[in-house]
Design a protein around this motif. Structure first.
Motif, mmCIF file in Angstrom:
data_model
loop_
_atom_site.group_PDB
_atom_site.id
_atom_site.type_symbol
_atom_site.label_atom_id
_atom_site.label_comp_id
_atom_site.label_asym_id
_atom_site.label_seq_id
_atom_site.Cartn_x
_atom_site.Cartn_y
_atom_site.Cartn_z
ATOM 1 N N GLY A 375 -18.283 -12.899 -39.108
ATOM 2 C CA GLY A 375 -17.156 -13.714 -38.653
ATOM 3 C C GLY A 375 -16.519 -14.472 -39.811
ATOM 4 O O GLY A 375 -17.224 -15.090 -40.611
ATOM 5 N N PRO A 376 -15.192 -14.434 -39.938
ATOM 6 C CA PRO A 376 -14.518 -15.017 -41.101
ATOM 7 C C PRO A 376 -14.471 -16.534 -41.067
ATOM 8 O O PRO A 376 -14.602 -17.162 -40.010
ATOM 9 N N THR A 377 -14.269 -17.126 -42.244
ATOM 10 C CA THR A 377 -13.998 -18.559 -42.292
ATOM 11 C C THR A 377 -12.612 -18.807 -41.723
ATOM 12 O O THR A 377 -11.771 -17.899 -41.636
ATOM 13 N N LEU A 378 -12.361 -20.030 -41.311
ATOM 14 C CA LEU A 378 -11.100 -20.367 -40.668
ATOM 15 C C LEU A 378 -9.935 -20.146 -41.640
ATOM 16 O O LEU A 378 -9.902 -20.722 -42.727
ATOM 17 N N GLY A 379 -9.001 -19.287 -41.234
ATOM 18 C CA GLY A 379 -7.832 -19.007 -42.068
ATOM 19 C C GLY A 379 -8.112 -18.144 -43.274
ATOM 20 O O GLY A 379 -7.278 -18.057 -44.187
ATOM 21 N N GLN A 380 -9.238 -17.466 -43.284
ATOM 22 C CA GLN A 380 -9.631 -16.676 -44.458
ATOM 23 C C GLN A 380 -8.593 -15.611 -44.830
ATOM 24 O O GLN A 380 -8.432 -15.283 -46.007
#
Length: 405
Positions: A375-380
């Motif tokens: 799962g990506p970091t926020l706004g990645q």
């Protein structure tokens, strides 16, 4: 199992995810696992709330690493006109749009199905909500627990002398998500058969949580309508299908035994040494066994009282009778069947620490699913996604200053 296409069967399919928590994101997650490019729009103010649910690592949910694997995170302030404009551009590019807001929210943002369909008749939108897009309850909030209750699952779960219980996971949301995936694939097939993206016929897939649960309720409706039967809670037993129940061994461990086929029942009784029951003509078929449910269950429990769980399983497996332990996750992690089927994937977090994830299901022989990233970091993926839409670095910087991202 030999893979011939690592890109996945949905390579080239673009999905826009407009949703939070479980049902919509789980639906999009499955498409991402099989190769679709999934762009998840999140609020700049903390993102999807599931990032903070249950057990956290460094402030982010471990669940997030699974629920959003292979997705791209784009932050957009949907209260800002430019944020809505970017979302609309992505929606019109997408093959499938998945959303799980309350009915009416997307319409206020001018992103509703009819609004997008007017711009592109091939639009496919999967809409997951508590009660669907129509009806007197459509505007009410509806989480999975409410869908499970209204759809009939909670009423039949638990013991007859106690209040209904919940399944230990968010089954209502997950079942709705699976209905969403099925609907999306059927709509995509229809669109491609009628001309493809921009030319073919799109449609809305309207998934209600309570209806998805209701769809699993077997013979509930005809039994009531024709025979006046209301299925009730029966604990570990499966009413009307005998024997199928949970029993206890002499060590106090639980074992599930499903000896309800006619031939299986006979093998079960012979394995238990109950030749009298195996040869009883009244018990030869299920309808007869139902009339003697208590006698049969008592006989099986009496036999289990003399057995360890491993001993009972060895006897039953040798007799070709379906039986099994009730697994915890600890049991799963070391089980030979789980390991042989490669049901766990080993990954690393950004800091190098290891983590296992559940492997992707179902298993396709030629185009299996694949985990590309957690799962990506926020706004990645803000810059990547916006640049793909033609925005310059200066324009992106301005959007960050203006609170669009």
């Amino acid at each position: 199992m030999t893979a011939t296409n690592n890109a996945g069967p949905l390579a080239g399919i673009k999905v826009l995810e407009l949703g939070t928590l479980i049902a919509g994101p789980f639906c999009a997650r499955m498409l991402a696992e099989f190769g679709a490019e999934v762009i998840k729009i999140e609020s700049p103010d903390g993102g999807d709330p599931i990032r903070k649910w249950r057990v956290l690592k460094d402030g982010t949910s471990l669940w997030w690493s699974v629920q959003s694997r292979n997705k791209k995170s784009l932050t957009l302030n949907m209260k800002h006109a430019q944020g809505r404009e970017i979302a609309r551009k992505l929606a019109l590019e997408a093959d499938i749009i998945i959303e799980n807001y309350r009915p009416g929210v997307l319409e206020k943002w001018e992103l509703g199905y009819e609004q997008l369909k007017a711009l592109d008749p091939s639009t496919i939108m999967v809409r997951l909500s508590g009660f669907g897009q129509t009806g007197p309850m459509k505007d009410l909030p509806g989480f999975g627990a409410i869908g499970e209750s209204m759809g009939g699952l909670r009423y039949v779960s638990g013991h007859a002398d106690r209040p209904p219980v919940r399944v230990g996971v968010s089954i209502g949301d997950s079942v709705a998500a699976l209905h969403g995936v099925i609907g999306a694939m059927m709509a995509l097939r229809h669109r491609d058969a009628t001309g493809g993206k921009h030319q073919g016929a799109g449609q809305m897939v309207d998934v209600a949580l309570y209806e998805s649960v209701f769809n699993l309720m077997e013979s509930l409706v005809p039994e009531f309508d024709h025979a006046g039967v209301v299925r009730e809670r029966t604990g570990g037993a499966l009413p009307g299908i005998v024997p199928s129940n949970t029993y206890t061994t002499k060590e106090g461990e639980n074992i599930v035994i499903a000896g309800n086929g006619d031939a299986i029942f006979k093998r079960l009784m012979l394995a238990m040494g109950r030749i009298d029951l195996a040869g009883n003509p009244e018990l030869e078929h299920n309808d007869g066994r139902v009339r003697h449910t208590r006698q049969i269950d008592d006989a099986i429990q009496a036999w289990c009282d003399t057995q360890t769980i491993d001993g009972a399983l060895a006897v039953l497996q040798a007799a070709d009778v379906p039986a099994g332990k009730i697994y915890s996750v600890r049991d799963m992690m070391t089980d030979p069947q789980f390991l042989a089927r490669e049901m766990f994937e080993q990954h690393q977090f950004a800091d190098g620490s290891p983590v296992k994830l559940p492997a992707i299901s179902p298993k396709l022989s030629a185009t299996p699913g694949h985990t590309k990233w957690l799962g990506p970091t926020l706004g990645q993926h803000n810059d990547e996604v916006l640049q793909s839409l033609g925005y310059s670095a200066d324009a992106i910087a301005a959007m960050k200053r203006d609170g669009v991202l």
